[in-house]
Design a protein around this motif. Sequence first.
Motif, PDB file in Angstrom:
ATOM      1  N   GLU A 193       0.844  -1.194   0.000  1.00  0.00           N
ATOM      2  CA  GLU A 193       0.000   0.000   0.000  1.00  0.00           C
ATOM      3  C   GLU A 193       0.882   1.247   0.000  1.00  0.00           C
ATOM      4  OE1 GLU A 193      -3.973  -1.446   2.472  1.00  0.00           O
ATOM      5  OE2 GLU A 193      -2.538  -0.064   3.384  1.00  0.00           O
ATOM      6  N   ILE A 194       0.361   2.323  -0.555  1.00  0.00           N
ATOM      7  CA  ILE A 194       1.049   3.591  -0.462  1.00  0.00           C
ATOM      8  C   ILE A 194       0.905   4.132   0.953  1.00  0.00           C
ATOM      9  CG2 ILE A 194       0.951   6.000  -1.209  1.00  0.00           C
ATOM     10  CD1 ILE A 194       0.218   4.984  -4.002  1.00  0.00           C
ATOM     11  N   SER A 195       2.046   4.470   1.584  1.00  0.00           N
ATOM     12  CA  SER A 195       2.030   5.043   2.934  1.00  0.00           C
ATOM     13  C   SER A 195       1.845   6.555   2.883  1.00  0.00           C
ATOM     14  CB  SER A 195       3.340   4.733   3.664  1.00  0.00           C
ATOM     15  OG  SER A 195       3.563   3.359   3.741  1.00  0.00           O
ATOM     16  N   GLU A 196       2.544   7.161   1.956  1.00  0.00           N
ATOM     17  CA  GLU A 196       2.514   8.610   1.840  1.00  0.00           C
ATOM     18  C   GLU A 196       2.874   8.970   0.408  1.00  0.00           C
ATOM     19  OE1 GLU A 196       4.844  10.416   4.879  1.00  0.00           O
ATOM     20  OE2 GLU A 196       3.997  12.407   4.579  1.00  0.00           O
ATOM     21  N   LYS A 197       2.309  10.059  -0.086  1.00  0.00           N
ATOM     22  CA  LYS A 197       2.665  10.524  -1.414  1.00  0.00           C
ATOM     23  C   LYS A 197       2.676  12.039  -1.431  1.00  0.00           C
ATOM     24  CE  LYS A 197      -2.077  10.189  -3.162  1.00  0.00           C
ATOM     25  NZ  LYS A 197      -2.943   9.611  -4.233  1.00  0.00           N
ATOM     26  N   SER A 198       3.450  12.594  -2.354  1.00  0.00           N
ATOM     27  CA  SER A 198       3.548  14.034  -2.470  1.00  0.00           C
ATOM     28  C   SER A 198       2.565  14.538  -3.526  1.00  0.00           C
ATOM     29  CB  SER A 198       4.977  14.433  -2.836  1.00  0.00           C
ATOM     30  OG  SER A 198       5.272  14.049  -4.165  1.00  0.00           O
ATOM     31  N   GLU A 199       2.528  15.862  -3.633  1.00  0.00           N
ATOM     32  CA  GLU A 199       1.655  16.482  -4.644  1.00  0.00           C
ATOM     33  C   GLU A 199       2.084  16.120  -6.062  1.00  0.00           C
ATOM     34  OE1 GLU A 199       0.553  20.476  -2.022  1.00  0.00           O
ATOM     35  OE2 GLU A 199       1.816  20.619  -3.820  1.00  0.00           O
ATOM     36  N   ILE A 200       3.358  15.804  -6.218  1.00  0.00           N
ATOM     37  CA  ILE A 200       3.857  15.442  -7.548  1.00  0.00           C
ATOM     38  C   ILE A 200       3.219  14.136  -8.010  1.00  0.00           C
ATOM     39  CG2 ILE A 200       5.920  14.862  -8.887  1.00  0.00           C
ATOM     40  CD1 ILE A 200       7.529  16.365  -6.715  1.00  0.00           C
ATOM     41  N   PHE A 201       2.985  13.256  -7.093  1.00  0.00           N
ATOM     42  CA  PHE A 201       2.495  11.900  -7.398  1.00  0.00           C
ATOM     43  C   PHE A 201       1.002  11.959  -7.679  1.00  0.00           C
ATOM     44  CE2 PHE A 201       3.638   7.460  -7.361  1.00  0.00           C
ATOM     45  CZ  PHE A 201       2.444   6.806  -7.126  1.00  0.00           C
ATOM     46  N   ASP A 202       0.662  12.394  -8.895  1.00  0.00           N
ATOM     47  CA  ASP A 202      -0.750  12.522  -9.260  1.00  0.00           C
ATOM     48  C   ASP A 202      -1.248  11.246  -9.925  1.00  0.00           C
ATOM     49  OD1 ASP A 202       0.063  14.727 -12.074  1.00  0.00           O
ATOM     50  OD2 ASP A 202       0.189  12.548 -11.879  1.00  0.00           O
ATOM     51  N   ASP A 203      -2.407  11.324 -10.548  1.00  0.00           N
ATOM     52  CA  ASP A 203      -3.042  10.131 -11.109  1.00  0.00           C
ATOM     53  C   ASP A 203      -2.250   9.506 -12.262  1.00  0.00           C
ATOM     54  OD1 ASP A 203      -6.451  11.393 -10.700  1.00  0.00           O
ATOM     55  OD2 ASP A 203      -5.038  10.462  -9.306  1.00  0.00           O
ATOM     56  N   GLN A 204      -1.290  10.232 -12.793  1.00  0.00           N
ATOM     57  CA  GLN A 204      -0.470   9.674 -13.868  1.00  0.00           C
ATOM     58  C   GLN A 204       0.564   8.680 -13.345  1.00  0.00           C
ATOM     59  OE1 GLN A 204      -0.865  10.196 -17.243  1.00  0.00           O
ATOM     60  NE2 GLN A 204      -2.741  11.147 -16.530  1.00  0.00           N
ATOM     61  N   PHE A 205       0.800   8.701 -12.050  1.00  0.00           N
ATOM     62  CA  PHE A 205       1.814   7.853 -11.437  1.00  0.00           C
ATOM     63  C   PHE A 205       1.145   6.693 -10.702  1.00  0.00           C
ATOM     64  CE2 PHE A 205       5.713  10.356 -11.882  1.00  0.00           C
ATOM     65  CZ  PHE A 205       5.233  11.627 -12.127  1.00  0.00           C
ATOM     66  N   SER A 206       1.809   5.568 -10.719  1.00  0.00           N
ATOM     67  CA  SER A 206       1.369   4.443  -9.896  1.00  0.00           C
ATOM     68  C   SER A 206       2.596   3.609  -9.531  1.00  0.00           C
ATOM     69  CB  SER A 206       0.331   3.585 -10.624  1.00  0.00           C
ATOM     70  OG  SER A 206       0.882   3.013 -11.795  1.00  0.00           O
ATOM     71  N   VAL A 207       2.483   2.899  -8.428  1.00  0.00           N
ATOM     72  CA  VAL A 207       3.561   2.022  -7.990  1.00  0.00           C
ATOM     73  C   VAL A 207       2.983   0.634  -7.747  1.00  0.00           C
ATOM     74  CG1 VAL A 207       5.120   3.745  -7.009  1.00  0.00           C
ATOM     75  CG2 VAL A 207       3.270   2.800  -5.598  1.00  0.00           C
ATOM     76  N   GLU A 208       3.878  -0.331  -7.868  1.00  0.00           N
ATOM     77  CA  GLU A 208       3.440  -1.706  -7.730  1.00  0.00           C
ATOM     78  C   GLU A 208       4.610  -2.564  -7.289  1.00  0.00           C
ATOM     79  OE1 GLU A 208       0.738  -4.735 -10.458  1.00  0.00           O
ATOM     80  OE2 GLU A 208       2.285  -3.557 -11.431  1.00  0.00           O
ATOM     81  N   ARG A 209       4.287  -3.588  -6.526  1.00  0.00           N
ATOM     82  CA  ARG A 209       5.279  -4.605  -6.202  1.00  0.00           C
ATOM     83  C   ARG A 209       4.728  -5.894  -6.811  1.00  0.00           C
ATOM     84  NH1 ARG A 209       9.835  -5.650  -3.440  1.00  0.00           N
ATOM     85  NH2 ARG A 209       9.905  -7.290  -1.890  1.00  0.00           N
ATOM     86  N   PRO A 210       5.055  -6.141  -8.062  1.00  0.00           N
ATOM     87  CA  PRO A 210       4.409  -7.230  -8.811  1.00  0.00           C
ATOM     88  C   PRO A 210       4.810  -8.625  -8.349  1.00  0.00           C
ATOM     89  CG  PRO A 210       6.129  -6.219 -10.127  1.00  0.00           C
ATOM     90  CD  PRO A 210       6.006  -5.387  -8.890  1.00  0.00           C
TER      91      PRO A 210
END
Lengths: 114, 114
Positions: free
Chosen positions: A53-70
């Motif tokens: 899960e995402i713990s924290e994100k900044s304003e830069i990390f908008d809907d265009q960004f995503s992270v995954e641990r596949p």
Amino acid sequence: EPEVTQTPSHQVTQMGQEVILRCVPISNHLYFYWYRQILGQKVEFLVSFYNNEISEKSEIFDDQFSVERPDGSNFTLKIRSTKLEDSAMYFCASSVQGGIEKLFFGSGTQLSVL
Amino acid sequence: GESVGLHLPTLSVQEGDNSIINCAYSNSASDYFIWYKQESGKGPQFIIDIRSNMDKRQGQRVTVLLNKTVKHLSLQIAATQPGDSAVYFCAENRINNAGNMLTFGGGTRLMVKP
């Protein structure tokens, strides 16, 4: 000493294309991060990730960004539709725990959006 | 807004001399500070950290000083060597910040003359 590894070291893409930046954190680390550094500017926090899960994100990390641990070893950052201003060095980092644990950074992926 | 910043963008020292790199911060909520070293083509590398309940901490050839009264942080490198040439960043965090979101300063380039 264990290292955070990032691939590729350089990525060139056309504006509007999707890119996936890959990272292999240190094996016993549980917390993962993405930071970026635009040329000549400060290193900026993007996102922290723990327990899938995402713990924290900044304003830069908008809907265009995503992270995954596949899987059990990789940690990825996806930019859905790249913009010129996404051009930067992207650093992955990991730590054993959260809070103020020491972060170990990878060598970065230089993303160039044309 | 509140930020972490550096006084000098470039510092040039003679090999063997001591180096002092300064950093000012303005976020009074910050209670944990870290110095990172970034060599060309690499990610930030942890050097030393200090909590706000301390005013000095020593490592191997490095000392960090914290002056909370004037919100000032410094990194002292003893007997500077050519291998110390790099960009040095201060970063701040808050001990209760579970997401480990570091706020980096702008960086000082240290150049060591042989």
